[in-house]
Design a protein around this motif. Structure first.
Motif, PDB file in Angstrom:
ATOM      1  N   TYR A 120       8.389   9.505 -14.637  1.00  0.00           N
ATOM      2  CA  TYR A 120       7.417   9.103 -15.681  1.00  0.00           C
ATOM      3  C   TYR A 120       6.004   9.499 -15.294  1.00  0.00           C
ATOM      4  O   TYR A 120       5.206   9.908 -16.145  1.00  0.00           O
ATOM      5  N   LEU A 121       5.666   9.415 -14.016  1.00  0.00           N
ATOM      6  CA  LEU A 121       4.299   9.704 -13.575  1.00  0.00           C
ATOM      7  C   LEU A 121       4.066  11.194 -13.354  1.00  0.00           C
ATOM      8  O   LEU A 121       2.970  11.624 -13.005  1.00  0.00           O
ATOM      9  N   ASP A 122       5.094  11.974 -13.596  1.00  0.00           N
ATOM     10  CA  ASP A 122       4.996  13.428 -13.445  1.00  0.00           C
ATOM     11  C   ASP A 122       4.223  14.002 -14.630  1.00  0.00           C
ATOM     12  O   ASP A 122       4.550  13.733 -15.788  1.00  0.00           O
ATOM     13  N   GLY A 123       3.168  14.759 -14.352  1.00  0.00           N
ATOM     14  CA  GLY A 123       2.310  15.319 -15.421  1.00  0.00           C
ATOM     15  C   GLY A 123       3.121  16.101 -16.445  1.00  0.00           C
ATOM     16  O   GLY A 123       2.869  16.043 -17.656  1.00  0.00           O
ATOM     17  N   TRP A 124       4.147  16.799 -15.966  1.00  0.00           N
ATOM     18  CA  TRP A 124       5.004  17.610 -16.859  1.00  0.00           C
ATOM     19  C   TRP A 124       5.683  16.680 -17.865  1.00  0.00           C
ATOM     20  O   TRP A 124       5.748  16.947 -19.055  1.00  0.00           O
ATOM     21  N   PHE A 125       6.183  15.534 -17.388  1.00  0.00           N
ATOM     22  CA  PHE A 125       6.879  14.594 -18.276  1.00  0.00           C
ATOM     23  C   PHE A 125       5.900  14.026 -19.304  1.00  0.00           C
ATOM     24  O   PHE A 125       6.188  13.964 -20.500  1.00  0.00           O
ATOM     25  N   SER A 144      11.787   3.032 -17.211  1.00  0.00           N
ATOM     26  CA  SER A 144      12.610   1.954 -16.661  1.00  0.00           C
ATOM     27  C   SER A 144      12.207   1.757 -15.202  1.00  0.00           C
ATOM     28  O   SER A 144      12.231   2.707 -14.416  1.00  0.00           O
ATOM     29  N   LEU A 145      11.781   0.556 -14.854  1.00  0.00           N
ATOM     30  CA  LEU A 145      11.213   0.293 -13.526  1.00  0.00           C
ATOM     31  C   LEU A 145      12.001  -0.771 -12.784  1.00  0.00           C
ATOM     32  O   LEU A 145      12.882  -1.410 -13.350  1.00  0.00           O
ATOM     33  N   TYR A 146      11.610  -0.955 -11.508  1.00  0.00           N
ATOM     34  CA  TYR A 146      12.299  -1.941 -10.665  1.00  0.00           C
ATOM     35  C   TYR A 146      11.406  -3.062 -10.171  1.00  0.00           C
ATOM     36  O   TYR A 146      11.863  -4.161  -9.920  1.00  0.00           O
ATOM     37  N   ASN A 147      10.101  -2.780  -9.958  1.00  0.00           N
ATOM     38  CA  ASN A 147       9.300  -3.806  -9.294  1.00  0.00           C
ATOM     39  C   ASN A 147       7.814  -3.775  -9.637  1.00  0.00           C
ATOM     40  O   ASN A 147       7.352  -2.902 -10.363  1.00  0.00           O
ATOM     41  N   GLU A 148       7.070  -4.753  -9.030  1.00  0.00           N
ATOM     42  CA  GLU A 148       5.647  -4.958  -9.322  1.00  0.00           C
ATOM     43  C   GLU A 148       4.814  -3.726  -8.980  1.00  0.00           C
ATOM     44  O   GLU A 148       3.933  -3.315  -9.749  1.00  0.00           O
ATOM     45  N   ASP A 149       5.101  -3.129  -7.832  1.00  0.00           N
ATOM     46  CA  ASP A 149       4.315  -1.954  -7.409  1.00  0.00           C
ATOM     47  C   ASP A 149       4.424  -0.834  -8.437  1.00  0.00           C
ATOM     48  O   ASP A 149       3.414  -0.234  -8.836  1.00  0.00           O
ATOM     49  N   GLU A 150       5.633  -0.597  -8.938  1.00  0.00           N
ATOM     50  CA  GLU A 150       5.814   0.459  -9.948  1.00  0.00           C
ATOM     51  C   GLU A 150       5.064   0.110 -11.234  1.00  0.00           C
ATOM     52  O   GLU A 150       4.434   0.977 -11.851  1.00  0.00           O
ATOM     53  N   ILE A 151       5.110  -1.175 -11.623  1.00  0.00           N
ATOM     54  CA  ILE A 151       4.398  -1.594 -12.848  1.00  0.00           C
ATOM     55  C   ILE A 151       2.906  -1.298 -12.692  1.00  0.00           C
ATOM     56  O   ILE A 151       2.268  -0.737 -13.584  1.00  0.00           O
ATOM     57  N   ASN A 152       2.346  -1.644 -11.530  1.00  0.00           N
ATOM     58  CA  ASN A 152       0.902  -1.413 -11.303  1.00  0.00           C
ATOM     59  C   ASN A 152       0.564   0.076 -11.348  1.00  0.00           C
ATOM     60  O   ASN A 152      -0.410   0.477 -11.986  1.00  0.00           O
ATOM     61  N   ARG A 153       1.406   0.895 -10.727  1.00  0.00           N
ATOM     62  CA  ARG A 153       1.108   2.345 -10.713  1.00  0.00           C
ATOM     63  C   ARG A 153       1.200   2.922 -12.131  1.00  0.00           C
ATOM     64  O   ARG A 153       0.357   3.711 -12.554  1.00  0.00           O
ATOM     65  N   VAL A 154       2.204   2.486 -12.872  1.00  0.00           N
ATOM     66  CA  VAL A 154       2.409   3.029 -14.232  1.00  0.00           C
ATOM     67  C   VAL A 154       1.293   2.577 -15.175  1.00  0.00           C
ATOM     68  O   VAL A 154       0.724   3.383 -15.911  1.00  0.00           O
ATOM     69  N   THR A 155       0.942   1.288 -15.144  1.00  0.00           N
ATOM     70  CA  THR A 155      -0.084   0.820 -16.097  1.00  0.00           C
ATOM     71  C   THR A 155      -1.451   1.403 -15.761  1.00  0.00           C
ATOM     72  O   THR A 155      -2.270   1.627 -16.645  1.00  0.00           O
ATOM     73  N   ARG A 156      -1.680   1.707 -14.471  1.00  0.00           N
ATOM     74  CA  ARG A 156      -2.956   2.341 -14.084  1.00  0.00           C
ATOM     75  C   ARG A 156      -2.984   3.798 -14.577  1.00  0.00           C
ATOM     76  O   ARG A 156      -3.935   4.239 -15.203  1.00  0.00           O
ATOM     77  N   ALA A 157      -1.865   4.504 -14.350  1.00  0.00           N
ATOM     78  CA  ALA A 157      -1.859   5.958 -14.631  1.00  0.00           C
ATOM     79  C   ALA A 157      -1.649   6.270 -16.111  1.00  0.00           C
ATOM     80  O   ALA A 157      -2.172   7.260 -16.624  1.00  0.00           O
ATOM     81  N   VAL A 158      -0.855   5.444 -16.827  1.00  0.00           N
ATOM     82  CA  VAL A 158      -0.531   5.753 -18.232  1.00  0.00           C
ATOM     83  C   VAL A 158      -0.807   4.521 -19.110  1.00  0.00           C
ATOM     84  O   VAL A 158       0.123   3.819 -19.510  1.00  0.00           O
ATOM     85  N   PRO A 159      -2.064   4.263 -19.419  1.00  0.00           N
ATOM     86  CA  PRO A 159      -2.399   3.047 -20.177  1.00  0.00           C
ATOM     87  C   PRO A 159      -1.669   2.973 -21.533  1.00  0.00           C
ATOM     88  O   PRO A 159      -1.349   1.900 -21.983  1.00  0.00           O
TER      89      PRO A 159
END
Ligand SMILES: NC(=O)c1ccc[n+]([C@@H]2O[C@H](COP(=O)([O-])OP(=O)(O)OC[C@H]3O[C@@H](n4cnc5c(N)ncnc54)[C@H](OP(=O)(O)O)[C@@H]3O)[C@@H](O)[C@H]2O)c1
Length: 300
Positions: A120-125, A144-159
């Protein structure tokens, strides 16, 4: 088994999504029956649709799950379903992968999720899904995620993320207790929950739990007695809690048979007051090796 209207609580059943991993491959902790056979798939989906459930969760990695769903939908042209699918590979063009799913499903999926934070965080995607949305090939996208760290990275990178799928149940209340659901809701992200029954662990007999998940036996017994005092099983308490949370839009459930789904529709007709949920939330179990099925040792 009863059909339309037999189950009281359609409002809550509209929150349910039929998980389809077991339609395309062997899935589930006991999975005594292996892959669900075609006519049982039809029985499950007919009962679901007749009781207000109109969404399915599938993925390209679930064996031939998309084709199995397609074969069913071919025979039910009048039925209305919202289909969520997931891709895990960056090899092929996104639009081509969506078209391939639409062909197998015989209908266009409404929602496309990346099956991992990495993809998901891949620029190509991101470029691919932005293009697919512009061309109206897909309506909603997410991950589709697994944990808090992933949620934080995703919401920061892809608002602008539309949908996030997360694991949660009455034994694994971490994301709720830590306020992640409320934060995602405040960001306008639609939350889909899986693992409502911890991939079937909630149905395992004590002997199997003792043998394979001994660390979880004490907290599970505490939750089972809290549930029993409210006249519920552990699985019922988990499903009623998840469907009671306003932050959660959808709860994905995996079932191997029409009877298993019937039991969940029965559950939705039951009540549990918030005091029972609050008591259950005091259990606060944290062991990731138990709570994350991808960490479970495979049984030989
Ligand atoms: N990373 C991801 O995106 C991801 C990961 C996992 C799942 N999913 C999705 O979520 C769906 C559900 O999977 P899950 O892991 O969340 O499973 P789950 O819903 O927590 O548990 C499903 C399992 O619970 C047991 N079960 C359910 N109802 C029952 C009943 N009434 N009586 C007895 N046993 C019952 C069955 O286990 P047995 O089969 O062992 O009998 C069933 O396979 C999958 O189909 C898939 O669509 C997505």
């Amino acid at each position: 088994m009863a059909m339309k209207g037999a189950y009281k609580n359609t409002a809550r059943s509209e929150k349910l999504v039929i998980g389809s991993a077991q339609f395309g491959m062997r899935y589930g902790i006991a999975s005594a029956s292996g892959k669900v056979r075609g006519n049982e798939v039809a029985a499950i989906l007919d009962l679901a649709n007749a009781n207000g459930i109109a969404a399915m969760d599938t993925a390209k990695t679930y064996g031939n799950s998309e084709e199995v769903i397609g074969n069913y939908l071919k025979k039910r042209p009048e039925s209305s379903w919202d289909i969520i699918t997931k891709i895990s590979s960056a090899e092929k063009d996104i639009a081509a992968q969506i078209d391939d799913s639409a062909e197998k499903l015989t209908r266009r999926p409404s929602t496309l999720l990346a099956h991992s934070a990495k993809l998901y965080l891949d620029g190509w995607f991101q470029k691919g899904i932005a293009d697919a949305k512009d061309r109206q090939i897909i309506r909603k996208t997410g991950v589709s995620l697994y944990n808090e760290d992933e949620i934080n990275r995703v919401t920061r990178a892809v608002p602008g993320t539309d949908v996030v799928q997360l694991p949660m149940n009455i034994l694994d209340t971490r994301l709720h207790r830590r306020g992640l659901l409320a934060r995602l809701r405040d960001l306008g992200v639609e939350i889909h929950i899986r693992s409502a029954f911890l991939q079937g662990l909630f149905y395992l007999p004590d002997t199997a739990l003792q043998r394979r998940f001994s660390d979880a036996v004490a907290p599970l017994n505490k939750l089972k007695s809290i549930a029993a005092k409210a006249g519920l099983t552990l699985a019922e308490l988990s499903l009623l809690w998840l469907t009671s949370l306003p932050e959660i839009s959808k709860v994905i459930i995996g079932v191997d048979s029409k009877a298993q789904l019937g039991a969940h529709l029965e559950t939705l007709g039951k009540q549990a007051d918030s005091a029972v949920f609050q008591t259950a939330l005091s259990v606060r179990y944290e062991n990731e090796n138990i709570l994350n099925p991808s960490r479970w040792p495979s049984i030989s």
